[in-house]
Motif scaffolding. Structure first.
Motif, short mmCIF file in Angstrom:
data_model
loop_
_atom_site.label_atom_id
_atom_site.label_comp_id
_atom_site.label_asym_id
_atom_site.label_seq_id
_atom_site.Cartn_x
_atom_site.Cartn_y
_atom_site.Cartn_z
N UNK A 462 0.73 -0.91 0.22
CA UNK A 462 -0.02 0.27 0.21
C UNK A 462 0.72 0.89 -0.06
N UNK A 463 0.53 2.06 -0.76
CA UNK A 463 1.01 3.42 -0.20
C UNK A 463 0.24 5.04 0.29
N UNK A 464 0.64 4.73 1.03
CA UNK A 464 -0.65 6.51 1.37
C UNK A 464 0.51 7.74 1.22
N UNK A 465 -0.35 8.91 1.86
CA UNK A 465 0.63 9.64 1.90
C UNK A 465 0.68 11.13 0.86
N UNK A 466 1.57 11.16 0.93
CA UNK A 466 2.71 12.54 -0.25
C UNK A 466 2.71 11.54 -1.08
N UNK A 467 3.38 10.47 -1.17
CA UNK A 467 3.80 9.43 -3.12
C UNK A 467 2.69 8.94 -3.39
N UNK A 468 1.48 8.97 -2.45
CA UNK A 468 -0.26 8.23 -3.26
C UNK A 468 -0.61 9.52 -4.14
N UNK A 469 -1.31 8.94 -5.25
CA UNK A 469 -1.89 9.65 -5.64
C UNK A 469 -2.50 8.03 -6.75
N UNK A 470 -3.86 8.75 -6.25
CA UNK A 470 -5.34 7.91 -6.36
C UNK A 470 -5.77 8.36 -7.47
N UNK A 471 -6.13 6.81 -8.70
CA UNK A 471 -6.75 7.21 -9.86
C UNK A 471 -7.54 7.74 -10.15
N UNK A 472 -8.63 8.12 -9.27
CA UNK A 472 -9.98 8.21 -9.41
C UNK A 472 -9.84 9.66 -9.08
N UNK A 473 -8.80 10.23 -7.99
CA UNK A 473 -8.62 10.70 -6.94
C UNK A 473 -7.72 12.43 -7.45
N UNK A 474 -7.20 12.56 -8.77
CA UNK A 474 -5.94 13.23 -8.83
C UNK A 474 -5.78 13.80 -8.34
N UNK A 475 -6.20 15.02 -7.60
CA UNK A 475 -6.51 16.40 -7.27
C UNK A 475 -5.83 16.57 -5.75
N UNK A 476 -6.18 15.73 -4.69
CA UNK A 476 -5.52 15.33 -4.02
C UNK A 476 -4.66 16.30 -3.45
N UNK A 477 -4.92 16.72 -2.09
CA UNK A 477 -4.00 18.16 -1.62
C UNK A 477 -3.01 17.44 -0.40
N UNK A 478 -1.78 17.20 -0.93
CA UNK A 478 -0.98 16.73 -0.15
C UNK A 478 -0.60 17.42 0.85
N UNK A 479 -1.63 17.37 1.79
CA UNK A 479 -1.55 17.76 2.98
C UNK A 479 -1.30 16.59 4.32
N UNK A 480 -1.78 17.49 5.64
CA UNK A 480 -1.52 16.14 6.76
C UNK A 480 -2.69 15.39 6.97
N UNK A 481 -3.59 16.54 6.32
CA UNK A 481 -5.17 15.89 6.61
C UNK A 481 -5.27 14.98 5.63
N UNK A 482 -5.23 14.85 4.40
CA UNK A 482 -5.36 13.19 3.37
C UNK A 482 -4.39 12.69 4.08
N UNK A 483 -2.80 12.73 4.11
CA UNK A 483 -2.66 11.76 4.76
C UNK A 483 -2.94 10.75 5.85
N UNK A 484 -3.16 11.45 7.07
CA UNK A 484 -3.95 10.68 8.36
C UNK A 484 -5.26 10.24 7.68
N UNK A 485 -5.94 10.35 7.00
CA UNK A 485 -6.94 10.32 6.67
C UNK A 485 -7.18 8.71 5.67
N UNK A 486 -6.27 8.69 5.43
CA UNK A 486 -5.63 7.51 3.98
C UNK A 486 -5.58 6.32 5.49
#
Length: 578
Positions: A462-486
């Motif tokens: 699995x890849x989470x955080x700044x290194x991950x790009x979800x195919x269907x959600x490519x525009x997600x910001x590289x923030x702590x909020x996104x990383x923690x939720x992933x």
């Protein structure tokens, strides 16, 4: 036949080749095949079992090495699956914290032995908070956790092995590491640490990103970054040192600091108009005007804080009204904002101002050959891909297949799928790594999940955080909020997994919930923008402090943070240099 993997850090040379089928001594860290019928007569192998040289597959565990009395050597369903986590940032630490320790063996690999609560890092740089209030030691996680302090050098996906370079003695363990140039290569002039292998059943890559310098001359050598507690400590020491240098009663002569020299040394340049740069500028303003102005009243007229950004406005993630409110608040506090400024070089000033006092010269495209002097440059201009991610994306690897057929030549080759724009690793909605295989037949009998003729998913990576790009959600910001939720999403999936198998058909995919963005503006004012509301001024400042206090990871820091807020308010910020 039992298929066993050598346990980490142990040298394979301690095992005689006679313990392995076909007399083959596999290299350290690879799978080795053991004939269970031969175990009873191998006293040396009994010793190896007791010493823990082997990592047994799920459901297999040694219960006796007596052997000769006919006791069983193995029983099932006792060994936990090993989940290795690369990184101790928002993604890695949050995942390790939420993963069920009763179900999995957790091992974290990271060059630093703690998690940093980055939203409050700027407060530590100016003495509002002490450094330990934003740190969470990895080894203090509940129910015990395995930890190796080091860099992940490479990953062998075929044999589920990670090569790690130890860095417990490295000076860089508590500061931002910035790759050289735009190629993202790390500085290899320092001595390397010892290397060892760590095996895994499941792997979570959460190694984050590095500070982006755009290859600008002198930034890596002379600018200060604000990504780790070591960075904050160096910034605090530099600020206090500059005030002390400018306060000396210099005698007349060549060593005298002129008013122009003092103005240059007490010019604090912040490059980057995002939340980190803005919040540090605000915290620095509070330190100078609330505390240092009382101690250095004659120097206040020389102090200048400037925020430089290449964009037309600062805080681009906020709407125009809130961004303008922030710029107006800075203007009232005499913090200058210079937008649409392109920096081209940072260098030491000529003569003793550079060599003895550390004055820097900044060259901007808009000013031609004219340079701007500064005593401190704080760089906060975005992120670049981790060199490990670039390395993994460039390599071909053999697809993991069944243990009965592990001849390298018979394995089909694959590569990690990456996003063309960012270089991040493509993942599906459950954050499993997507790979590109040569043919549709490559998936047959392998440990991958086939999805199409040319694309498949690694089941256990699995890849989470700044290194991950979800195919269907490519525009997600590289923030702590996104990383923690992933991280929380993946932890829940694995906690519900049956014998390590995730029920993806009945599990919802990852969906980011935007809780809004907040930024401190100084003088007890802030701005907040959420999906349905927005706040500004003192009310937003109360929300800003309340939210960060609630998000502090441990009860210990939930207690310490408000205590130090109170101490700073009543007695002033910490200004000791040590």
């Amino acid at each position: 036949m039992w298929h066993l993997r050598l346990r980490t850090v142990r040298p394979a040379g301690r095992l005689d080749s006679g313990y392995m089928d076909d007399g083959q001594q596999k290299r350290y860290g690879q799978m080795v095949t053991i004939n269970a019928s031969r175990l009873k007569s191998q006293d040396g192998f009994h010793h190896a079992l007791r010493e823990g040289l082997f990592l047994f597959p799920p459901g297999v565990h040694p219960v006796s090495t007596a052997g000769l009395d006919g006791e069983k050597f193995f029983h099932h369903n006792d060994r936990k699956e090993r989940v290795v986590i690369l990184g101790s940032g928002w993604a890695g630490y949050s995942f390790a914290k939420d993963l069920d320790p009763e179900k999995y063996e957790r091992i974290v690999i990271s060059p630093r032995s703690y998690f940093v609560f980055t939203p409050l890092l700027a407060s530590t740089a100016v003495g509002t908070l002490e450094f330990r209030t934003v740190l969470e030691p990895i080894r203090r996680l509940d129910h015990g956790i395995g930890f190796h302090q080091g860099w992940a050098q490479d990953i062998d996906f075929a044999n589920k092995t990670i090569r790690v370079e130890a860095n417990a003695n490295a000076d860089s363990a508590s500061k931002a590491v910035v790759p050289i140039g735009q190629g993202g290569q790390l500085n290899q002039t320092t001595a390397r640490g010892a290397a060892f292998d760590v095996t895994y059943d499941k792997l979570v890559i959460a190694c984050g990103a590095y500070s982006q310098t755009f290859g600008i001359e002198g930034v890596r050598e002379h600018a200060n970054f604000l990504r780790d507690v070591g960075d904050a400590r160096r910034i605090r020491l530099r600020i206090l040192s500059l005030f002390e240098q400018c306060a000396y009663p210099y005698p007349m002569g060549s060593d005298t600091l002129t008013d122009e020299d003092r103005a240059n040394l007490l010019h604090f340049a912040i490059v980057g108009g995002g939340p980190t740069g803005i919040e540090f500028s605000a915290e620095l303003h509070d330190l100078i005007h609330d505390d240092l102005a009382k101690m250095y009243p004659d120097l206040l007229k020389f102090v200048k804080i400037t925020v430089y950004d290449v964009s037309p406005k600062v805080l681009p993630m906020f709407d125009q009204a809130l961004s303008k409110y922030a710029m107006d608040a800075f203007k009232r506090q005499h913090i200058e904002i210079r937008t649409q400024h392109n920096i081209e070089r940072v260098r030491l000033a000529d003569g003793k101002l550079g060599s003895e006092h550390g004055e820097l010269k900044l060259k901007f495209k808009q000013y031609g050959d004219k340079e701007v002097g500064a005593g401190l440059v704080v760089w906060s201009t975005g992120l670049m891909a981790n060199p490990l991610i670039k390395q993994l994306a460039a390599k071909e690897f053999a697809i993991p297949i069944s243990p009965e057929d592990r001849a390298e030549a018979r394995r089909p080759k694959a590569k990690l799928a990456t996003d063309a724009r960012t270089g991040g690793i493509l993942v599906d909605e459950h954050l499993r790594v997507r790979i590109e295989t040569q043919t549709a037949e490559a998936a047959k009998g392998s440990e991958i999940v086939p999805t199409s003729a040319s694309n498949s998913l690694l089941r256990d990576v699995f890849v989470i955080g700044d290194a991950a790009v979800i195919e269907s959600q490519r525009t997600l910001p590289k923030t702590a909020q996104v990383a923690a939720q992933q991280a929380i999403h993946i932890a829940k999936l694995l906690n519900k997994a049956n014998e390590g198998v995730i029920d993806v058909k009945n599990a919802p995919g990852f969906k980011f919930r935007n809780w809004g963005v907040m930024t401190y503006l100084g003088s007890w004012k802030a701005i907040h923008q959420g999906p349905r509301d927005e706040l500004r001024g003192w009310a937003a400042w109360v929300l800003w402090r309340s939210a960060y206090l609630a998000k502090s990871m441990s009860l210990r820091n939930k207690f310490l943070v408000p205590v130090y807020w109170l101490v700073s308010w009543v007695f002033g910020r910490g200004i000791s240099r040590f």
